[in-house]
Design a protein around this motif. Structure first.
Motif, PDB file in Angstrom:
ATOM      1  N   GLU A   4     -16.435  -6.958  -2.995  1.00 12.05           N
ATOM      2  CA  GLU A   4     -16.206  -8.282  -2.589  1.00 12.05           C
ATOM      3  C   GLU A   4     -14.726  -8.363  -2.014  1.00 12.05           C
ATOM      4  O   GLU A   4     -14.294  -9.152  -1.186  1.00 12.05           O
ATOM      5  CB  GLU A   4     -16.533  -9.570  -2.970  1.00 12.05           C
ATOM      6  N   GLY A   5     -13.701  -7.771  -2.794  1.00 20.94           N
ATOM      7  CA  GLY A   5     -12.221  -8.163  -2.781  1.00 20.94           C
ATOM      8  C   GLY A   5     -11.752  -6.746  -3.250  1.00 20.94           C
ATOM      9  O   GLY A   5     -12.041  -6.124  -4.184  1.00 20.94           O
ATOM     10  N   VAL A   6     -10.322  -6.614  -2.519  1.00 20.98           N
ATOM     11  CA  VAL A   6      -9.282  -5.664  -2.993  1.00 20.98           C
ATOM     12  C   VAL A   6      -8.129  -6.205  -3.200  1.00 20.98           C
ATOM     13  O   VAL A   6      -7.604  -6.745  -2.109  1.00 20.98           O
ATOM     14  CB  VAL A   6      -9.560  -4.575  -1.772  1.00 20.98           C
ATOM     15  N   PHE A   7      -7.443  -5.908  -4.268  1.00 22.45           N
ATOM     16  CA  PHE A   7      -5.977  -6.491  -4.138  1.00 22.45           C
ATOM     17  C   PHE A   7      -5.056  -5.232  -4.092  1.00 22.45           C
ATOM     18  O   PHE A   7      -5.278  -4.217  -5.058  1.00 22.45           O
ATOM     19  CB  PHE A   7      -5.774  -7.088  -5.643  1.00 22.45           C
ATOM     20  N   VAL A   8      -4.134  -4.985  -3.429  1.00 21.14           N
ATOM     21  CA  VAL A   8      -3.346  -4.130  -2.891  1.00 21.14           C
ATOM     22  C   VAL A   8      -1.985  -4.256  -3.718  1.00 21.14           C
ATOM     23  O   VAL A   8      -1.400  -5.198  -3.774  1.00 21.14           O
ATOM     24  CB  VAL A   8      -3.004  -4.019  -1.667  1.00 21.14           C
ATOM     25  N   GLN A   9      -1.677  -3.339  -4.816  1.00 18.78           N
ATOM     26  CA  GLN A   9      -0.556  -3.651  -5.817  1.00 18.78           C
ATOM     27  C   GLN A   9       0.173  -2.531  -5.789  1.00 18.78           C
ATOM     28  O   GLN A   9       0.420  -1.710  -6.696  1.00 18.78           O
ATOM     29  CB  GLN A   9      -1.399  -4.021  -7.105  1.00 18.78           C
ATOM     30  N   ILE A  10       0.697  -1.952  -4.359  1.00 17.81           N
ATOM     31  CA  ILE A  10       1.765  -0.667  -4.372  1.00 17.81           C
ATOM     32  C   ILE A  10       3.164  -1.296  -4.165  1.00 17.81           C
ATOM     33  O   ILE A  10       3.717  -0.365  -3.811  1.00 17.81           O
ATOM     34  CB  ILE A  10       0.909   0.232  -3.568  1.00 17.81           C
ATOM     35  N   VAL A  48     -14.482  -6.730  -7.727  1.00 22.61           N
ATOM     36  CA  VAL A  48     -13.030  -6.305  -6.931  1.00 22.61           C
ATOM     37  C   VAL A  48     -12.338  -5.125  -7.333  1.00 22.61           C
ATOM     38  O   VAL A  48     -12.758  -4.501  -8.549  1.00 22.61           O
ATOM     39  CB  VAL A  48     -11.901  -7.458  -7.068  1.00 22.61           C
ATOM     40  N   ALA A  49     -11.529  -4.544  -6.562  1.00 23.49           N
ATOM     41  CA  ALA A  49     -10.953  -3.379  -6.936  1.00 23.49           C
ATOM     42  C   ALA A  49      -9.177  -3.612  -6.821  1.00 23.49           C
ATOM     43  O   ALA A  49      -8.872  -4.673  -6.108  1.00 23.49           O
ATOM     44  CB  ALA A  49     -10.960  -2.189  -5.948  1.00 23.49           C
ATOM     45  N   VAL A  50      -8.645  -2.971  -7.563  1.00 22.30           N
ATOM     46  CA  VAL A  50      -7.252  -2.913  -7.632  1.00 22.30           C
ATOM     47  C   VAL A  50      -6.643  -1.572  -7.150  1.00 22.30           C
ATOM     48  O   VAL A  50      -7.085  -0.724  -7.729  1.00 22.30           O
ATOM     49  CB  VAL A  50      -6.361  -3.685  -8.824  1.00 22.30           C
ATOM     50  N   ILE A  51      -5.768  -1.691  -6.248  1.00 24.91           N
ATOM     51  CA  ILE A  51      -5.219  -0.438  -5.683  1.00 24.91           C
ATOM     52  C   ILE A  51      -3.712  -0.348  -6.338  1.00 24.91           C
ATOM     53  O   ILE A  51      -2.988  -1.182  -6.071  1.00 24.91           O
ATOM     54  CB  ILE A  51      -5.263  -0.036  -4.339  1.00 24.91           C
ATOM     55  N   HIS A  99     -16.367  -7.725 -12.086  1.00 27.00           N
ATOM     56  CA  HIS A  99     -15.792  -6.372 -12.601  1.00 27.00           C
ATOM     57  C   HIS A  99     -14.463  -5.955 -11.560  1.00 27.00           C
ATOM     58  O   HIS A  99     -14.733  -6.371 -10.606  1.00 27.00           O
ATOM     59  CB  HIS A  99     -17.111  -5.618 -12.260  1.00 27.00           C
ATOM     60  N   VAL A 100     -13.776  -5.249 -12.422  1.00 27.57           N
ATOM     61  CA  VAL A 100     -12.482  -4.691 -11.853  1.00 27.57           C
ATOM     62  C   VAL A 100     -12.638  -3.028 -11.679  1.00 27.57           C
ATOM     63  O   VAL A 100     -12.933  -2.566 -12.670  1.00 27.57           O
ATOM     64  CB  VAL A 100     -11.298  -5.139 -12.562  1.00 27.57           C
ATOM     65  N   THR A 101     -12.344  -2.600 -10.754  1.00 26.59           N
ATOM     66  CA  THR A 101     -12.227  -1.067 -10.647  1.00 26.59           C
ATOM     67  C   THR A 101     -10.805  -0.818 -10.110  1.00 26.59           C
ATOM     68  O   THR A 101     -10.286  -1.400  -9.039  1.00 26.59           O
ATOM     69  CB  THR A 101     -13.170  -0.414  -9.548  1.00 26.59           C
ATOM     70  N   LEU A 102     -10.131  -0.198 -11.054  1.00 29.08           N
ATOM     71  CA  LEU A 102      -8.689   0.255 -10.743  1.00 29.08           C
ATOM     72  C   LEU A 102      -8.526   1.569 -10.115  1.00 29.08           C
ATOM     73  O   LEU A 102      -9.063   2.641 -10.825  1.00 29.08           O
ATOM     74  CB  LEU A 102      -7.866  -0.084 -11.995  1.00 29.08           C
ATOM     75  N   LEU A 103      -7.901   1.718  -8.966  1.00 29.98           N
ATOM     76  CA  LEU A 103      -7.799   3.136  -8.326  1.00 29.98           C
ATOM     77  C   LEU A 103      -6.235   3.399  -8.261  1.00 29.98           C
ATOM     78  O   LEU A 103      -5.273   2.656  -7.980  1.00 29.98           O
ATOM     79  CB  LEU A 103      -8.198   2.744  -7.055  1.00 29.98           C
ATOM     80  N   GLU A 104      -5.844   4.414  -9.206  1.00 33.22           N
ATOM     81  CA  GLU A 104      -4.489   4.936  -9.066  1.00 33.22           C
ATOM     82  C   GLU A 104      -4.580   6.376  -8.432  1.00 33.22           C
ATOM     83  O   GLU A 104      -5.273   7.354  -8.503  1.00 33.22           O
ATOM     84  CB  GLU A 104      -4.154   5.298 -10.549  1.00 33.22           C
ATOM     85  N   PHE A 105      -3.584   6.355  -7.325  1.00 39.65           N
ATOM     86  CA  PHE A 105      -3.380   7.815  -6.544  1.00 39.65           C
ATOM     87  C   PHE A 105      -3.184   8.918  -7.521  1.00 39.65           C
ATOM     88  O   PHE A 105      -3.566  10.077  -7.389  1.00 39.65           O
ATOM     89  CB  PHE A 105      -2.476   7.396  -5.609  1.00 39.65           C
ATOM     90  N   GLY A 106      -2.207   8.881  -8.299  1.00 44.07           N
ATOM     91  CA  GLY A 106      -1.735   9.871  -9.334  1.00 44.07           C
ATOM     92  C   GLY A 106      -2.642  10.135 -10.359  1.00 44.07           C
ATOM     93  O   GLY A 106      -3.666   9.736 -10.536  1.00 44.07           O
ATOM     94  N   GLU A 107      -2.195  11.458 -11.056  1.00 41.94           N
ATOM     95  CA  GLU A 107      -3.035  11.766 -12.112  1.00 41.94           C
ATOM     96  C   GLU A 107      -3.104  10.719 -13.236  1.00 41.94           C
ATOM     97  O   GLU A 107      -4.300  10.702 -14.218  1.00 41.94           O
ATOM     98  CB  GLU A 107      -2.318  13.054 -12.774  1.00 41.94           C
ATOM     99  N   GLN A 108      -2.271  10.142 -13.650  1.00 36.54           N
ATOM    100  CA  GLN A 108      -2.516   8.889 -14.778  1.00 36.54           C
ATOM    101  C   GLN A 108      -1.521   7.767 -14.266  1.00 36.54           C
ATOM    102  O   GLN A 108      -1.009   7.649 -13.330  1.00 36.54           O
ATOM    103  CB  GLN A 108      -1.764   9.639 -15.916  1.00 36.54           C
TER     104      GLN A 108
END
Ligand code: FAD
Length: 307
Positions: free
Chosen positions: A232-238, A147-150, A169-178
Motif C-alpha cells: 500500500e505504501g513505499v517510502f523513498v529514502q535515497i 510498506v516498502a522502504v527503498i 509489515h516493512v520490506t527494505l530494498l537496498e540496491f547494493g550488496e549490503q
C-alpha cells in the motif's frame, strides 16, 4: 535596498519574513516557488495547533500571513549567486537568474531541499498516492498496512525501524550488496519480526490501480530475476538534497551540501543567516523550519542594530 532579504519562500522563509517585517524593517522575499515543498504535500497532521490541513491550503496561509505585513514578495525568482558585502556593514548582493540584482544589509537563506527520486515509471503518478518520502510525516497514514522502504543507508534503515512500529509489515530494498547504515541500526532492524530485507534489489516500477499504489517491481541483481511486492505504501529514502548548489564557494557547506549554521542561524558569511531544510539543523520538518526561520530573522535584526 532591503534590511532583510529572504531567499526561499517555504515555511522557513515565510516565518523569517513575518518576524522581520514585524520589526518594522524593509523585508523582501525572493522565491522560485512560494510555499516550497508544502505545495507538494497532501495531508499535514503535525503542525502543532493545526489538527489537519493540506499542503496547498497551508501554502496559501503562509502567503497571506506574509502579505499581511506588507512584505515585498518576489515570486518565480531564482537566485543564482550570493555576493558578500565588500566591507563590514556593507550591502550583500543576490543575483537572480533573470539578471536582476537585489541588495540588502542582511540575507536569510531558506532555499530548502528536495528528496531524491528513484526515477522509475509510476513514481510521479503515485506520489502522495502511496509513494511517500517522509516517514515522520506520512508514516501514520499507513497504520496496519504493508510498506516498502527503498534505500539501506541510515535514513532508510531508521525509516524502516520507525515504520515497523506503525505498519503491518516493512520490506527494505537496498540496491547494493549490503546495507550501508550504522551497524547498531542494522542490528536493531534485523531484530524486528515484521521486517524483511532484500539487498541487490533494483526497483524498476511502481504500479497501481484506481489511482492508488498497489505494489512495486524489482530485479534481484544477483540472479537477474524479476520480483514483485504487493504493497500500500513505499517510502523513498535515497537522499535529501539541499538547494544550495548556487552557494558553493561562497557560504560554508557540510559534506552533504547543507549550509553550516550555529545556534543563532549565522552562516560563515557576516550578515548572512540561514534556516530550514537547507541547513545543518537536523530533522527536516515544517514546524522546525518555521521555528528556525523565526530564529534567523531575530538574529538578523540583532545584527542590524549592532551595525
Ligand atoms: P522548502 O519548503 O523546501 O522551501 C524552499 C523555498 O526556497 C521554496 O520557496 C523554493 O522555491 C525556494 N528556492 C529554492 N532554491 C531557490 C533559489 N535558488 N532561489 C530562490 N528560491 C529558491 N513536513 C512536516 O512537518 N509535515 C508533513 O506532513 C510533511 N509532509 C511532506 C510531504 C512531502 C511530499 C514533502 C516533499 C515534504 C514534507 N514535509 C513535511 C517536509 C516539509 O515540507 C519541509 O521540512 C519544509 O517545507 C522545509 O521548509 P523550508 O522553508 O526549509 O524549505
Amino acid at each position: 535596498a532591503f534590511d532583510v532579504l529572504i531567499v526561499g519562500g517555504g515555511p522557513a522563509g515565510a516565518a523569517a519574513a513575518v518576524y522581520a517585517a514585524r520589526k518594522g524593517i524593509r523585508t523582501g522575499v525572493a522565491a522560485e516557488r512560494f510555499g516550497g515543498q508544502v505545495n507538494d504535500t497532501l495531508a499535514i497532521e503535525n503542525y502543532i495547533s493545526v489538527l489537519e490541513t493540506d499542503g496547498p491550503k497551508f501554502a496559501m496561509a503562509l502567503e497571506s500571513h506574509v502579505k499581511h505585513y506588507g512584505v515585498d514578495i518576489m515570486n518565480l525568482q531564482r537566485a543564482d549567486k550570493l555576493i558578500p558585502a565588500s566591507e563590514p556593514g556593507g550591502l550583500i548582493e543576490v543575483q537572480l537568474a533573470n539578471g536582476g540584482v537585489l541588495k540588502s544589509k542582511t540575507v536569510i537563506l531558506s532555499t530548502g531541499a528536495r528528496w531524491r527520486n528513484v526515477n522509475v515509471p509510476g513514481e510521479q503518478e503515485y506520489k502522495n498516492k502511496g509513494v511517500a518520502y517522509c516517514p515522520h510525516c506520512d508514516g501514520p497514514l499507513f497504520k496496519g498496512k504493508r510498506v516498502a522502504v527503498i534505500g539501506g543507508g541510515n535514513s532508510g534503515v531508521e525509516a524502516a525501524i520507525d515504520l515497523a512500529g506503525i505498519v503491518a509489515h516493512v520490506t527494505l530494498l537496498e540496491f547494493g550488496e549490503q546495507l550501508r547504515a550504522d551497524a547498531v541500526l542494522v542490528k536493531k532492524l534485523e531484530s524486528l519480526p515484521n521486517v524483511t530485507i532484500h539487498t541487490n534489489a533494483q526497483t524498476t516500477e511502481f504500479t497501481g490501480e484506481g489511482g492508488k499504489l498497489n505494489g512495486l517491481n524489482y530485479t534481484d541483481r544477483a540472479t537477474g530475476e524479476a520480483k514483485r511486492l504487493e504493497l500500500e505504501g513505499v517510502f523513498v529514502q535515497i537522499g535529501l538534497v539541499p538547494n544550495t548548489e548556487w552557494l558553493k564557494g561562497t557560504v560554508e557547506l557540510s559534506k552533504f551540501g547543507e549550509i553550516i549554521v550555529n545556534a543563532k542561524g549565522e552562516t560563515s558569511v557576516p550578515g548572512v543567516f540561514a534556516a530550514g531544510d537547507a541547513t545543518t539543523v537536523p530533522y527536516k520538518q515544517i514546524v522546525i523550519a518555521a521555528g528556525d526561520g523565526a530564529k534567523a530573522a531575530l538574529s538578523a535584526f540583532d545584527h542590524l542594530i549592532r551595525h
